[in-house]
Every structure is written in C-alpha cells, then in structure tokens.
Scaffold this motif. Structure first.
Motif, PDB file in Angstrom:
ATOM      1  N   LEU A 248      -2.357   9.847   5.774  1.00 36.67           N
ATOM      2  CA  LEU A 248      -2.659  10.016   7.206  1.00 36.67           C
ATOM      3  C   LEU A 248      -3.442   8.778   7.909  1.00 36.67           C
ATOM      4  O   LEU A 248      -3.028   8.482   8.889  1.00 36.67           O
ATOM      5  CB  LEU A 248      -3.789  11.277   7.269  1.00 36.67           C
ATOM      6  N   GLY A 249      -4.169   8.115   6.914  1.00 37.26           N
ATOM      7  CA  GLY A 249      -4.781   6.937   7.380  1.00 37.26           C
ATOM      8  C   GLY A 249      -3.539   5.838   7.803  1.00 37.26           C
ATOM      9  O   GLY A 249      -3.801   5.166   8.625  1.00 37.26           O
TER      10      GLY A 249
ATOM     11  N   PHE B 289       0.861  -1.183   0.060  1.00 37.76           N
ATOM     12  CA  PHE B 289      -0.104  -0.004   0.024  1.00 37.76           C
ATOM     13  C   PHE B 289       0.825   1.119   0.068  1.00 37.76           C
ATOM     14  O   PHE B 289       0.558   2.124  -0.760  1.00 37.76           O
ATOM     15  CB  PHE B 289      -0.888  -0.150   1.292  1.00 37.76           C
ATOM     16  N   ALA B 290       1.965   1.360   1.060  1.00 38.33           N
ATOM     17  CA  ALA B 290       2.804   2.429   0.905  1.00 38.33           C
ATOM     18  C   ALA B 290       3.458   2.616  -0.234  1.00 38.33           C
ATOM     19  O   ALA B 290       3.815   3.742  -0.944  1.00 38.33           O
ATOM     20  CB  ALA B 290       3.896   2.237   2.248  1.00 38.33           C
ATOM     21  N   GLY B 291       3.822   1.449  -1.015  1.00 43.45           N
ATOM     22  CA  GLY B 291       4.581   1.497  -2.257  1.00 43.45           C
ATOM     23  C   GLY B 291       3.749   1.983  -3.287  1.00 43.45           C
ATOM     24  O   GLY B 291       4.266   3.028  -4.270  1.00 43.45           O
ATOM     25  N   VAL B 292       2.336   1.732  -3.506  1.00 38.87           N
ATOM     26  CA  VAL B 292       1.568   2.319  -4.312  1.00 38.87           C
ATOM     27  C   VAL B 292       1.554   4.011  -4.065  1.00 38.87           C
ATOM     28  O   VAL B 292       1.496   4.742  -5.153  1.00 38.87           O
ATOM     29  CB  VAL B 292       0.088   1.730  -4.247  1.00 38.87           C
ATOM     30  N   LEU B 293       1.193   4.241  -2.973  1.00 40.48           N
ATOM     31  CA  LEU B 293       1.355   5.789  -2.459  1.00 40.48           C
ATOM     32  C   LEU B 293       2.548   6.212  -3.123  1.00 40.48           C
ATOM     33  O   LEU B 293       2.485   7.639  -3.485  1.00 40.48           O
ATOM     34  CB  LEU B 293       1.093   5.869  -1.000  1.00 40.48           C
ATOM     35  N   VAL B 294       3.862   5.746  -2.909  1.00 39.40           N
ATOM     36  CA  VAL B 294       5.105   6.335  -3.324  1.00 39.40           C
ATOM     37  C   VAL B 294       4.809   6.654  -4.790  1.00 39.40           C
ATOM     38  O   VAL B 294       5.264   7.590  -5.251  1.00 39.40           O
ATOM     39  CB  VAL B 294       6.227   5.641  -2.944  1.00 39.40           C
TER      40      VAL B 294
ATOM     41  N   LEU C 275      -5.013  15.429  -2.680  1.00 38.76           N
ATOM     42  CA  LEU C 275      -5.952  15.228  -1.457  1.00 38.76           C
ATOM     43  C   LEU C 275      -6.067  13.799  -1.032  1.00 38.76           C
ATOM     44  O   LEU C 275      -6.261  13.444   0.398  1.00 38.76           O
ATOM     45  CB  LEU C 275      -7.172  16.134  -1.676  1.00 38.76           C
ATOM     46  N   VAL C 276      -6.424  13.037  -2.088  1.00 37.12           N
ATOM     47  CA  VAL C 276      -6.518  11.597  -1.926  1.00 37.12           C
ATOM     48  C   VAL C 276      -5.180  11.039  -1.398  1.00 37.12           C
ATOM     49  O   VAL C 276      -5.234  10.125  -0.276  1.00 37.12           O
ATOM     50  CB  VAL C 276      -6.949  10.912  -3.104  1.00 37.12           C
TER      51      VAL C 276
END
Length: 236
Positions: free
Chosen positions: A170-171, A27-32, A163-164
């Motif tokens: 933050l979540g 999940f973090a990798g996708v956000l990066v 924003l997303v």
C-alpha cells in the motif's frame, strides 16, 4: 538511403532509470520474493482446509491411517457444543477440518443455530473409529499458537507476514511511481477485493519490472471498483 529534407531516422530508446527508480524496483522485487516465499512456507508447514466428508471418505478408503484431534477431550457428562479440529496427512499435504461436537443429550440446550461447521454427535474419536477401528488417533488440547491464512492452518507467527507485505504494498502504491496497466485507484480497489493475493503479486511484479511513468491506456478506478464488487458477490 534517406531522401533530402526527410527527418533523420531515430532509434527508440528507453529512459535510463534514476537511482530512486532502481530503488523502487529493488523494493518491489523484495516484496515479490516475500510473497512467493510465504506461499512456499504455508504449503510446507501449513494444513490445507478440507471438509469432514473428505476426511471420512479418506478414512473409509484407507487413505488415512492416523489423525490428530484437538479439543475433543471432555468427559462423558458434558452437555452442549464445542469446536474440535482434526488434522491428518493425505498424499503430500497436511489437512485440517473444523467440526462442532454435540455433547450429551441433544434435547438439552439448543446450541448454535447458524454454523457452517459439520456437527458430530458425542465424540470425533468415536465417529472416526466407527469408520475404521484400527485408525490411529492422537488426542491433544486445543492449540493456541496457530492461525489461518486463506483457510490454511499455520503457525501464528506467519499471520503477521502478509500484514507487513500488505502495508508495504500500500505504501508503494501511494508513494511510489505511477503504476502501469491501471491507475492508483484501480489498483487500490482490486487490492482490497477478494482477488487481493493475485492482484498484489501482479502489482508488485509490474513495479519490479519498470518504475517509469506509463503512457499506455490503463484500467480506471471506476471499472476496478465494479470488478471488485463482482468479485465480492461471488459465492465462496
């Protein structure tokens, strides 16, 4: 050769990530990837902020041969102030600058008294043609489908992207595993500071690299709060 009675040597092993930990890392990798992709798109389709002085200097030097002016299409009888945007391409980048056009007799009306915009008398087009008569100028109505990201002028749809990502970050900070290098509160204060973009990328990267509970000393919330105050106090 081990001495009698000495404890057997052991090889440090890293804990095996659980399914939940692997999910956090993915999940973090996708956000990066989302943050990096957004940066690439902004550079490719957006226009970087520049000053009126930069534009006029480039026009005088012949580095700019064509501009687009938005919102400078009023009649000669108009009086007051209005905002206009000038866009141009210089080198590999698109640029934009916002100016305040003072219309009609400057003695009529006081107009805005506190603005950071450059004031142009009468018409942006006339001011630019005075610098270079052969400059190609395209006039358009003020655009309504654009927004700003870190000063860059981009299609309005891109404004929701950070924003997303911010909500997801933050979540992850709240519900995810204990972060490395700084406590949750420390990351929080840094994420709402002017350093947010860089800090968010750092936070997501550490979450993508490891989801294990840290044991090293970390930055605390108090120090992070002071850092954020210093960052907010720096002149823009």
């Amino acid at each position: 050769m081990d001495l009698p009675g000495a404890p057997a040597a052991t090889t440090p092993t890293s804990p095996v990530p659980t399914r939940n930990a692997r999910g956090v890392r993915v999940f973090a990798g996708v956000l990066v990837a989302a943050v990096l992709l957004l940066g690439v798109i902004v550079v490719l389709v957006g226009a970087r902020p520049a000053s009126w002085g930069e534009l006029t200097a480039a026009v005088r030097a012949g580095d700019v041969v064509a501009v687009t002016v938005e919102g400078d299409d009023v009649g000669p009888e108009a009086v007051g102030h209005m905002a206009a945007v000038v866009l141009w391409t210089q080198g590999p980048w698109r640029h934009h600058t916002d100016v305040l056009v003072r219309l009609g007799d400057p003695e009529q009306g006081t107009g805005p008294t506190d603005t950071r915009l450059e004031i142009v008398e009468g018409s942006v087009q006339e001011a630019l043609r005075a610098l270079r008569p052969d400059l190609e100028i395209t006039s358009k109505p003020a655009a309504r489908t654009v927004g700003l990201l870190a000063g860059w002028r981009v299609p309005i749809g891109l404004v929701a992207w950070p924003l997303v990502v911010a909500a997801a970050t933050l979540g992850l900070l709240i519900a995810g595993p204990e972060p490395r290098f700084a406590t949750r509160w420390a990351w929080f204060w840094l994420l709402i500071s002017p350093l947010a973009a860089v800090v968010a990328l750092a936070f997501l990267t550490q979450a993508a690299v490891t989801a294990h509970r840290p044991t090293e000393r970390r930055l605390t919330g108090g120090w992070a709060f002071l850092i954020s105050l210093v960052a907010m106090g720096r002149p823009g």
